[in-house]
Write an enzyme that holds these catalytic residues in place. Structure first.
Site, PDB file in Angstrom:
ATOM      1  N   GLU B  53       1.396   0.292  -4.241  1.00  0.00           N
ATOM      2  CA  GLU B  53       0.004  -0.149  -4.356  1.00  0.00           C
ATOM      3  C   GLU B  53      -0.411  -1.118  -3.253  1.00  0.00           C
ATOM      4  OE1 GLU B  53       2.177  -0.036  -6.808  1.00  0.00           O
ATOM      5  OE2 GLU B  53       1.317   0.990  -8.533  1.00  0.00           O
ATOM      6  N   PHE B 115       2.510  -2.952 -23.270  1.00  0.00           N
ATOM      7  CA  PHE B 115       3.239  -2.356 -22.153  1.00  0.00           C
ATOM      8  C   PHE B 115       2.338  -2.284 -20.916  1.00  0.00           C
ATOM      9  CE2 PHE B 115       4.475   1.527 -19.754  1.00  0.00           C
ATOM     10  CZ  PHE B 115       5.655   1.013 -19.238  1.00  0.00           C
ATOM     11  N   GLN B 116       2.872  -2.724 -19.798  1.00  0.00           N
ATOM     12  CA  GLN B 116       2.148  -2.783 -18.521  1.00  0.00           C
ATOM     13  C   GLN B 116       0.839  -3.575 -18.625  1.00  0.00           C
ATOM     14  OE1 GLN B 116       2.030   1.204 -16.720  1.00  0.00           O
ATOM     15  NE2 GLN B 116       3.954   0.693 -15.702  1.00  0.00           N
ATOM     16  N   LYS B 165      -8.442   0.999 -20.748  1.00  0.00           N
ATOM     17  CA  LYS B 165      -8.321   2.444 -20.927  1.00  0.00           C
ATOM     18  C   LYS B 165      -9.335   2.988 -21.927  1.00  0.00           C
ATOM     19  CE  LYS B 165      -4.636   5.870 -21.389  1.00  0.00           C
ATOM     20  NZ  LYS B 165      -3.209   6.073 -21.692  1.00  0.00           N
ATOM     21  N   MET B 484       9.091 -14.123  15.870  1.00  0.00           N
ATOM     22  CA  MET B 484       8.365 -15.387  15.834  1.00  0.00           C
ATOM     23  C   MET B 484       9.178 -16.455  15.105  1.00  0.00           C
ATOM     24  SD  MET B 484       5.776 -16.710  17.171  1.00  0.00           S
ATOM     25  CE  MET B 484       4.333 -15.710  17.527  1.00  0.00           C
TER      26      MET B 484
END
Lengths: 169, 589
Positions: B53, B115-116, B165, B484
């Site tokens: 993502e 969940f999630q 949802k 760097m």
């Protein structure tokens, strides 16, 4: 050009009364390291879904200008006003002060409450709850006087403020 | 009546189409299954399936920065949303318009540690311009339209819309985008005219003027860049650009004095230090630009144009603040300048340019290509030579030494052709950003100038390139170090190279091949040109592994906490570096 002295500022913020708006304001202060000396919030116009937040903060002139600009940048913020510099204003706080004592100390607490125009809003045989409104200093002075007279608890609202005169904010 | 009821997912798709969206970067999951089902059943939105993502957000940033449109991301709840946090913060810091749609568990489960489930609006509040949780189907269409308005107007930025949802499966009615003013959010675009007149007064009377422009000019659209160029012509003022502003003035313009800042050109930094009037346009006096604040451009009057009032007087106190959109304000400045027939003091300006030419003659980006090892600067100089004259080239970078060399050695003639992570400095930005650019410009030449360390942070997106046949070229300057980090350890930490060596690197050629791309490798300076030409000529995605000198450092350098005139030009000037670096400076990033 940059004034580095600290000053207090009482900032009024008119916001949309929507979920998370207070978290946005508080998150802004903690995330950017600004002080919050006092913060109050309540809906002021139910029909228009507007809430008013009063924040007492302190910082240099540059920091206070930043705070105002950062607040104004939040999407649900309608208006911010630094009451401290934008003309005369009235500032008040309310406190509920619980004192538990008996005999002469109990009478003394009642006498001082009378001088401060605090009202007893609850009473038992050995306690009072006083309601007091006024400036921060007045409430602090009252609480200090109650300390030796059986002070149990204090609940303070934080400062609310409004400009003097006919104009809003 | 019943037929204009739609599901939340259908409303979402319609709202996106009405907002002019043609592509989404995303990754499905449980909470967004209804949305993915709606996407399956339409053909107006193209979905690009990323491999993580975080890549979706950077891809949307690349898409947005190269098109001027809003980039759109669609991810699931919980880990899908938390993986977006870096990209959202990156977009916030660099003012990139992104709308990130995150799935959420059903409203009745919110707060139950489902969940999630993650508190997405809570987590993303400090890293977005604004965010929303849509709790009711009746708010859905309006919220999506508002999210786009907030993302692209004013100072652009990322906006998250969290979509439970059950709201996506509920039935409701669609509302088209409204023309109405927002209740509270109405950014000011026109600048205050009296301030603009003051600005013209200052500029016209300047003996040593300087224009310092940044990413805000790019965000204000190509017209703003054209106006900036016109103003540079009118005033004759030297003009420097920030890292984010490259391309706002053509690199070939005679007034361009190079990039400003920690690794900017000597002439740009000396101009900043010595100018008497500074016109800052759409830049924010970032610490990478200002160096030590109390020694920053001590003798100048400063004019600051910014759409964000909170950028003004944040780090540096300015004399003439102008709040507004760069394009509008520059247009008004030019109008006032012309109507007054203002002219700069030609004699003063000529002697100012003489000074500048003196600095320029010291060639602060100079390096020596000798021997059998490719210098990273040489690799970019050659790449630049191969790209000259083409106007279909888009460059992205990762973060580190290669990024600074790319900024120094590649020429940008137009805005929106340079994508880099400036404010947040996100390693792993460049590959997905180039992917987003390539999706928007399928026929363009999109090159990610990378380091071997950064590229590994989002290497999984090579699979996305393969799936959609996106011919991105990854040009790795491989010095086998986090360059760097190594440079700072060499300069400021006694050469104790703690954890900065890149051991166990993959074989980048085989890696490319395993993703269906072409892998090329070069270590011989003589063969560099051929390999670059082959990379450009290859129709598919390419990884070029350029083995470069591991010991090369980025010069010039203004150490953190030092002033512009304490600039270190080359390795021979270690003494200057030591003198300029202070304990306070070392405490800075």
């Amino acid at each position: 050009m940059i004034k580095s002295e600290q000053r207090k500022a009482t900032i009024a913020v008119l916001v949309d009364n929507e979920p998370g708006v207070l978290a946005r304001v508080i998150g802004l202060f903690s995330g950017r390291g600004y002080n919050i000396d006092s913060l109050t919030v309540s809906e002021v116009d139910a029909a228009a879904h507007l809430s008013r937040i009063t924040i007492v903060t302190s910082g240099t002139e540059m920091v206070i200008t930043q705070i105002k600009a950062q607040l104004q940048r939040l999407v649900p913020v309608h208006r911010t006003s630094d009451l401290t510099v934008e003309g005369p204003y009235v500032e008040r706080e309310l406190a509920l002060v619980k004192v538990s004592s008996s005999g002469e100390t109990r009478v003394e607490a009642l006498r001082i409450a009378d001088i401060f125009r605090a009202r007893a809003v609850d009473s038992t045989i050995n306690s009072f709850v006083f309601e007091i409104t006024g400036s921060l200093e007045k409430i602090s002075a009252f609480v200090d006087l109650m300390r030796p007279l059986g002070l149990v608890d204090v609940s303070r609202t934080g400062v609310v403020a409004i400009s003097r005169g006919p104009d809003p904010i | 009546m019943a037929q204009d009821r739609m599901t939340g997912s259908e409303i979402l798709v319609k709202a996106l189409v009405d907002q002019g969206v043609d592509v989404l970067f995303g990754y499905p999951g449980g909470a967004v299954l209804p949305i993915y089902d709606a996407i399956f059943q339409q053909n107006q939105l193209r979905h690009i399936l990323v491999r993580q993502e975080g890549g979706a957000v950077h891809a949307a940033e690349g898409y947005a920065r190269s098109t001027g449109k809003v980039g759109v991301v669609l991810v699931t709840s919980g880990p899908g949303a938390t993986n977006c946090v870096t990209g959202l913060t990156d977009a916030l810091m660099d003012s990139i318009p992104v709308v990130c749609l995150t799935g959420q568990v059903a409203t009745h489960l919110i707060g139950n540690d489902a969940f999630q489930e993650a508190d997405t609006v809570g987590i993303t509040r400090p890293c977005t311009k604004h965010n929303y949780l849509v709790k009711s189907i009746e708010d859905l269409a309006r919220t999506i339209h508002e999210a786009f308005h907030v993302a692209k107007s004013g100072r652009p930025g990322p906006v998250v819309v969290d979509l439970p949802k059950d709201v996506m499966t509920a039935l409701g009615s669609y509302l088209p985008p409204a023309k109405a003013r927002h209740r509270s959010y109405n950014p000011q675009v026109k600048g205050d005219l009296s301030r603009i007149e003051q600005a013209v007064d200052l500029l016209a009377n300047a003996k040593k003027p300087l224009i310092y422009a940044g990413g805000g000019v790019i965000n204000a659209g190509p017209a703003a860049s054209q106006l900036l160029t016109n103003l540079a012509d009118l005033t004759g003022a030297p003009t420097t650009l920030t890292l984010m502003g490259l391309g706002a003035l053509p690199a070939s313009h005679k007034n361009f004095v190079g990039m400003v800042g920690m690794h900017g050109s000597l002439e740009a930094n000396m101009c900043m230090h010595d100018c008497d009037v500074m016109l800052c346009v759409g830049a924010r006096f970032d610490d990478r630009v200002t160096g030590r604040l109390d020694a920053f451009s001590p003798g100048s009057k400063k004019i600051h144009i910014d759409i964000d009032a909170s950028s003004i007087n944040k780090n540096i106190a300015v004399d003439v603040p102008i709040i507004g959109d760069c394009a509008y304000v520059l247009e008004d400045i030019i109008k006032v300048w012309k109507s007054r027939q203002a002219k700069c003091d030609g004699k003063a300006l000529a002697s100012w340019w003489d000074e500048i030419e003196g600095w320029r003659a010291r060639d602060s980006f100079k390096y020596t290509q000798s021997g059998e090892v490719i210098k990273p600067q040489y690799a970019l100089e050659r790449l630049n030579a191969h790209l000259k004259g083409r106007d279909d080239v888009f460059i992205s970078t990762e973060v580190g030494q290669h990024q600074m060399w790319a900024a120094q050695f590649l020429d940008f003639e137009k805005p929106n052709h340079w994508m880099t992570s400036g404010g947040l400095g996100t390693m792993g930005y460049g590959l997905p950003a180039a992917m987003g650019v390539q999706v928007a410009h399928p026929d363009a030449l999109c090159i990610d100038v990378a380091g071997e360390a950064s590229i590994l942070m989002n290497i999984q997106e090579m699979a996305t390139l393969a799936q959609y046949r996106l011919p991105v070229k990854v040009f790795i300057l491989n010095n086998r170090w986090m360059g760097m980090v190594r440079q700072w350890q060499e300069f400021f930490f006694g050469g104790r190279y703690s954890e900065s060596y890149m051991d166990s690197l993959p074989d980048f050629v085989k890696l490319a091949e395993s993703f269906g791309a072409v892998g090329l490798r070069v270590s011989d300076p003589e063969k560099l040109d051929d390999v670059i030409a082959e990379m450009i000529a290859t129709p598919s995605a390419v990884i070029v592994d350029v083995a470069v000198d591991p010991n090369e450092n980025v010069y010039p350098m203004i150490p953190a906490g030092a002033a512009h005139n304490q600039i270190t030009m080359s390795p021979d000037e270690q003494a200057v570096l030591d003198a300029a670096s202070t304990d306070e400076g070392l405490a800075l990033v």
